[in-house]
Design an enzyme around this catalytic site. Sequence first.
Site, PDB file in Angstrom:
ATOM      1  CB  THR A  85      -0.838  -0.037   1.301  1.00  0.00           C
ATOM      2  OG1 THR A  85      -1.722  -1.139   1.213  1.00  0.00           O
ATOM      3  CG2 THR A  85      -1.615   1.242   1.536  1.00  0.00           C
ATOM      4  CG  ASP A 128      -6.252  -0.090   6.156  1.00  0.00           C
ATOM      5  OD1 ASP A 128      -6.098  -1.181   5.571  1.00  0.00           O
ATOM      6  OD2 ASP A 128      -5.387   0.812   6.170  1.00  0.00           O
TER       7      ASP A 128
HETATM    8  N1  GLY Z   1      -3.919  -1.931   4.173  1.00  0.00           N
HETATM    9  C1  GLY Z   1      -4.427  -2.306   2.935  1.00  0.00           C
HETATM   10  C2  GLY Z   1      -5.530  -3.256   2.988  1.00  0.00           C
HETATM   11  O1  GLY Z   1      -5.610  -4.057   3.928  1.00  0.00           O
HETATM   12  O2  GLY Z   1      -6.338  -3.270   2.128  1.00  0.00           O
END
Ligand code: GLY
Length: 288
Positions: free
Chosen positions: A157, A188
């Site tokens: 990410t 998230d």
């Molecule tokens: N932190 C990225 C996700 O879990 O989608």
Amino acid sequence: MPTIIVHGGAGADPGQGREELRSGVRAAALAGWEILAANGRALDAVEWAVRALEDHPRFNAGLGSVLTSTGTLEMDASIMEGDRLGCGAVAAVSRVANPITLARRVLEGGRHVLLVAEGAHAVARATGVPECDPAALVTERQRRRHVEGSRVGVGGTVGAVALDRRGTVAAATSTGGMAGKQPGRVGDSALIGCGTYADNTLGGVSCTGDGEAIIRVVLARQALAYLKEADDVDYAARVAVDLLVEEGRGQGGLILVDWRGRTGWAHSTPLMPVALMSPALLEPRVPF
Ligand code: GLY
């Protein structure tokens, strides 16, 4: 004092290829910094820093996103500006190369905060965000991982947090999500307060890692609560990641800028590419 910090995702140490990650986050920090140095807005700086990482095939966002269990692409992104708590987010989008720009269009629309799938694509069409064939965003590396069923490592990410000369803080996060996720799963990175938060009175945060764990502890907002408590960016980042591991039961990391321009970061994973830039530095610092 203007400042920007970017991350390229908390995850496993790839061993080889670290240089590519370093140059990717460095270029993203510079893309945002050019805007801040020209007296631009923190919101533009974080959008363009994240776009640089979305366009880089080595990161799990935009081009290079991981695939779902059925081999499709579903990306999430969110962006927030801390002066009026303006925020926008999209989830499960597949036909835009830069989901962060689509999230910004949602912010600018002012009516809704989070739009998903076809509702988000309708905003792309209405606001002139170019749409593309999802296949154009799937790299050979991710296609191979999908065929092999590889889910090694979390993260990839991307995110950025900045403070501009006017004292406005902004934060942005973008992701392809978790490899092999169930179609329809939202992580998230699309959720304000969890993956992204900005409030001029405290600072801004962008998170990375196990999305379900980050959601459980509302990590971005909680990191700012720790900052308020201790007025210490390193403490806030570290304690927030401890919370993620102990209460959230997952791994990950975050970056943080406070209202004075101090930067902090922490991660529980072996690696989290980070780069930062401020007037005190002659060129971006890449501390990993
Ligand atoms: N932190 C990225 C996700 O879990 O989608």
